[in-house]
Design a protein around this motif. Structure first.
Motif, PDB file in Angstrom:
ATOM      1  N   UNK A  18     -45.007  29.616  25.553  1.00  0.00           N
ATOM      2  CA  UNK A  18     -46.164  30.502  25.715  1.00  0.00           C
ATOM      3  C   UNK A  18     -47.441  29.777  25.304  1.00  0.00           C
ATOM      4  N   UNK A  19     -47.342  28.975  24.285  1.00  0.00           N
ATOM      5  CA  UNK A  19     -48.499  28.206  23.834  1.00  0.00           C
ATOM      6  C   UNK A  19     -48.934  27.218  24.910  1.00  0.00           C
ATOM      7  N   UNK A  20     -47.945  26.591  25.582  1.00  0.00           N
ATOM      8  CA  UNK A  20     -48.289  25.664  26.671  1.00  0.00           C
ATOM      9  C   UNK A  20     -48.950  26.427  27.825  1.00  0.00           C
ATOM     10  N   UNK A  21     -48.468  27.648  28.077  1.00  0.00           N
ATOM     11  CA  UNK A  21     -49.077  28.467  29.148  1.00  0.00           C
ATOM     12  C   UNK A  21     -50.540  28.749  28.814  1.00  0.00           C
TER      13      UNK A  21
ATOM     14  N   UNK B  25     -57.660  36.556  27.774  1.00  0.00           N
ATOM     15  CA  UNK B  25     -56.760  35.468  27.384  1.00  0.00           C
ATOM     16  C   UNK B  25     -57.264  34.106  27.853  1.00  0.00           C
ATOM     17  N   UNK B  26     -58.335  34.137  28.669  1.00  0.00           N
ATOM     18  CA  UNK B  26     -58.962  32.871  29.080  1.00  0.00           C
ATOM     19  C   UNK B  26     -59.949  32.391  28.035  1.00  0.00           C
ATOM     20  N   UNK B  27     -60.063  33.145  26.941  1.00  0.00           N
ATOM     21  CA  UNK B  27     -60.964  32.747  25.858  1.00  0.00           C
ATOM     22  C   UNK B  27     -60.132  32.003  24.830  1.00  0.00           C
ATOM     23  N   UNK B  28     -60.519  30.811  24.517  1.00  0.00           N
ATOM     24  CA  UNK B  28     -59.713  29.946  23.663  1.00  0.00           C
ATOM     25  C   UNK B  28     -59.215  30.678  22.427  1.00  0.00           C
ATOM     26  N   UNK B  29     -57.997  30.446  22.055  1.00  0.00           N
ATOM     27  CA  UNK B  29     -57.303  30.958  20.865  1.00  0.00           C
ATOM     28  C   UNK B  29     -56.731  32.362  21.059  1.00  0.00           C
ATOM     29  N   UNK B  30     -57.342  33.204  21.902  1.00  0.00           N
ATOM     30  CA  UNK B  30     -56.884  34.602  21.988  1.00  0.00           C
ATOM     31  C   UNK B  30     -55.400  34.689  22.340  1.00  0.00           C
ATOM     32  N   UNK B  31     -54.982  33.907  23.308  1.00  0.00           N
ATOM     33  CA  UNK B  31     -53.586  33.966  23.741  1.00  0.00           C
ATOM     34  C   UNK B  31     -52.633  33.594  22.624  1.00  0.00           C
ATOM     35  N   UNK B 103     -44.216  32.976  29.330  1.00  0.00           N
ATOM     36  CA  UNK B 103     -43.331  32.041  28.628  1.00  0.00           C
ATOM     37  C   UNK B 103     -42.226  31.544  29.553  1.00  0.00           C
ATOM     38  N   UNK B 104     -41.648  32.459  30.315  1.00  0.00           N
ATOM     39  CA  UNK B 104     -40.569  32.079  31.241  1.00  0.00           C
ATOM     40  C   UNK B 104     -41.099  31.093  32.283  1.00  0.00           C
ATOM     41  N   UNK B 105     -42.299  31.371  32.782  1.00  0.00           N
ATOM     42  CA  UNK B 105     -42.902  30.466  33.774  1.00  0.00           C
ATOM     43  C   UNK B 105     -43.150  29.095  33.160  1.00  0.00           C
ATOM     44  N   UNK B 106     -43.702  29.079  31.955  1.00  0.00           N
ATOM     45  CA  UNK B 106     -44.043  27.804  31.320  1.00  0.00           C
ATOM     46  C   UNK B 106     -42.782  26.991  30.996  1.00  0.00           C
ATOM     47  N   UNK B 108     -40.171  26.717  32.704  1.00  0.00           N
ATOM     48  CA  UNK B 108     -39.719  26.033  33.925  1.00  0.00           C
ATOM     49  C   UNK B 108     -40.773  25.094  34.507  1.00  0.00           C
ATOM     50  N   UNK B 109     -42.037  25.413  34.290  1.00  0.00           N
ATOM     51  CA  UNK B 109     -43.065  24.686  35.045  1.00  0.00           C
ATOM     52  C   UNK B 109     -44.073  23.897  34.195  1.00  0.00           C
ATOM     53  N   UNK B 110     -44.032  24.044  32.900  1.00  0.00           N
ATOM     54  CA  UNK B 110     -44.927  23.264  32.037  1.00  0.00           C
ATOM     55  C   UNK B 110     -44.085  22.553  30.986  1.00  0.00           C
ATOM     56  N   UNK B 111     -43.427  21.460  31.400  1.00  0.00           N
ATOM     57  CA  UNK B 111     -42.530  20.771  30.465  1.00  0.00           C
ATOM     58  C   UNK B 111     -43.278  20.305  29.218  1.00  0.00           C
TER      59      UNK B 111
END
Lengths: 113, 113
Positions: A18-21, B25-31, B103-106, B108-111
């Protein structure tokens, strides 16, 4: 001095994936660029109009980063005229379910101003 | 000069609700703050440790904004000692499914780097 109850549980952490996302979509403009391309391929000028307030140089930089991450692809068609289009690449298409979940959440929990 | 095929389709736009989601969530740190609280309530110091690199003032500002948006709540317990804890409020709890999708997307797609 106020204390916290952190000493009674495991240290809280954000899930690594999630952090990487959030490293990607937590960077200004990236989310709206992906959201715009989720409605179909678009040229540079069209993207710049759709992503209000972004400069040419930042949009170009973001598209390069998103392409390097495998989220966006750039297609040049010889024509004439030569056409350049950006579209969601494989990882970007795989991001669509998460975008739908974000949109559904925002519809219920982030009312229009 | 390269042209685009934008003249042959509706102008691409990011879905309005999705755009509002990315405003948050596009604002740094919020996510990462929301992701950290998804594992349970945490005190200020604990949040600051979990969200590596954030300053006290920015964390405080973000928590205030996220509380105003209804995503986070601040709970003060008299004790003694007085304890202050942050946790996901109703809209934050409703954000959990979207976080799981991200998280599930990341995964698989953000190693990992």
């Amino acid at each position: 001095m106020a204390t916290t109850t952190s000493d009674t549980h495991e240290p809280r952490m954000c899930d690594a994936a999630l952090s990487r996302a959030f490293d990607v979509i937590g960077k200004r403009w990236n989310g709206v660029i992906l959201g715009t391309l989720s409605s179909g391929p678009a040229g540079f000028a069209e993207l710049r109009r759709a992503v209000g307030g972004i400069s040419d140089s930042v949009l170009s930089e973001r598209l390069t980063e998103l392409a390097a991450t495998g989220l966006v692809q750039r297609t040049v068609t010889d024509g004439p005229p030569v056409t350049v289009e950006y579209s969601l690449a494989e990882s970007g298409v795989a991001f669509l379910p998460a975008m739908r979940a974000l949109s559904a959440w925002a519809k219920d929990h982030l009312p229009r101003n």
